[in-house]
Scaffold this motif. Sequence first.
Motif: not given
Length: 655
Positions: A298-312
């Motif tokens: 669950l944390w892995w998926i959440i972090l994956l979204r955060a990576y995309g949001k912050i880095t584009g």
Amino acid sequence: MKLLSRVLSLRNASFWGFKHSFNLPCSDQKLSCKAKAKAFPLNFNQTSRFHAYPFRFLRLQRIISNTQNLNCLQSSGFTHSRPHGVSVQSRVPSRVRGFSTSVETGVKDKNFERICVQKDINVKPCVVERIAKDENIVGGNVPLAEGENNVKNVGEGLQEKKKSGILSEKDIEKEAWRLLRDAVVTYCGSPVGTVAANDPGDKQPLNYDQVFIRDFVPSALAFLLGGEGEIVKNFLLHTLQLQSWEKTVDCYSPGQGLMPASFKVRTVPLDDNKFEEVLDPDFGESAIGRVAPVDSGLWWIILLRAYGKITGDYAFQERVDVQTGIKLILNLCLADGFDMFPSLLVTDGSCMIDRRMGIHGHPLEIQALFYSALRCAREILNAECSKNLVSVINNRLSALSFHIREYYWVDMKKVNEIYRYKTEEYSMDATNKFNIYPDQIPSWLMDWIPEEGGYLIGNLQPAHMDFRFFTLGNLWSIVSSLATPKQNEAILNLIEAKWDDVVGNMPCKICYPAVENEEWRIITGSDPKNTPWSYHNGGSWPTLLWQFTLACIKMGRLQLAQKAVSLAEKRLSIDRWPEYYDTRSGKFIGKQSRFYQTWTIAGFLTSRMMVENPQLASLLFWEEDYELLEICVCALNKSGRKKCSRGAAKSQILV
């Protein structure tokens, strides 16, 4: 080239042969690891072939084709020293990554096991045998080079200031960044995560020298918000590959989508004074109690979204291996079972509270992370290839949000309602649906709950409500909008009203209150580490600061976040960044607390950056999804047996 599709079963371990596998051993036969300019270390377009490696630990080896020379470049931002005379090799993934694949799910196929892969891709068996724990294996964590960026001199200067008591906010922040970089673990010269704790005085680190998925999340956010995305991308990719490893405890293997709790970089000696690096994951088979880490995926998926949001870098999320990894995690979470509730059923110790603490069943922390992961997956999944899966996700999100908002919520009014419950109701129209006995209401709750606040209880099962306040679950319910806007405000009102209990001298209590006396003996099994007001049993965990800050910023309560950050700032550096604090008010450093705990350091840095630049927080939280409230799959209205009670949740929404 004409591409046809054929169907493979996820249960076939050889399925992952088509995936890239870049976390496999590095040796020195083909390629030397040289420190060069900062660059991403691996060329993923390289071709490769599988090769069985006849070594004491059997595992799949990938050998780079001779068509192109490829150097394993070392990131200048995370330079680590290596033993003299040691050279390592990186083996890169196959060319399969360049092909397009899709994962289709039938409407009635709720197990999501049918994976469509392009025909002409060369798929070969991936047979991996785990590395046995061996005392002769050299550890993989190498200290940061002392000369890099004059780190040693900076550290000594900060220690002198700390002794003299003149450490400023900038000095504390500078020290935190230095310690965070010291905790970085490299694999083949590339940063892949941070160790759980980096205490030089710890002679028995146990598994604190490993990279934990849940522990790395605040570290990842600190790096991302600081403009450094390489380490997070590497971490996501390496843990994704580890997902496919065979996981066995006493001849039983859990689902293939299970993410490891942690991994360790080990240096294995070869002939001629040469070494190779390998990643050794732990899926819970070495953990205390042998509990699978439900929250890791669950944390892995959440972090994956955060990576995309912050880095584009949204293209990274669209990769076939990433998309498939998400679906494997969802396959475990959305599988049919005997449960009557939309909440996720787990065993005790399957999340941050990884010891016996009476949270088995449907703990709030898991439900909040589950809800967040479902919302992330819905954003990230390829809509064209996953229409049916997205539909299933929407239905589960709708049912879960209603269930939590309606049945987990308690405030003064709700407690009074439970106090007057009738029991043994056998009816479709029962008010006391879970047959909760009023005598379950603890005496402390009557005086503790404020007039203007409320919270989500810790657990709900037939004839059982856990009325303890669990901070992480409540904070993440705010962040993910699992709770309604009114409930979000009430949770923060309760924390502010009960500041001495929930925050005290160090934010934040992991749960309140602690279980004591006979209750402690029954619930924890007389756990000497979880004594009252210590560790998971009412201890104060500074890593929760970043989640508290995020929740406060979302709800427009920045001053409340600043108050907590200032409180932590006064002590963390002086106390050597401990893992947790003990006593009812969080006054003393935990009796078994590790020093220089990485997620304590990273949580503080992440909080500081969000407080200084609040708009960054908007990339990490979710707003209310009003469309979910309109989705209902219960079909009760059609049957005529009972009207749907979905409106009860809608009535609490602030428009």
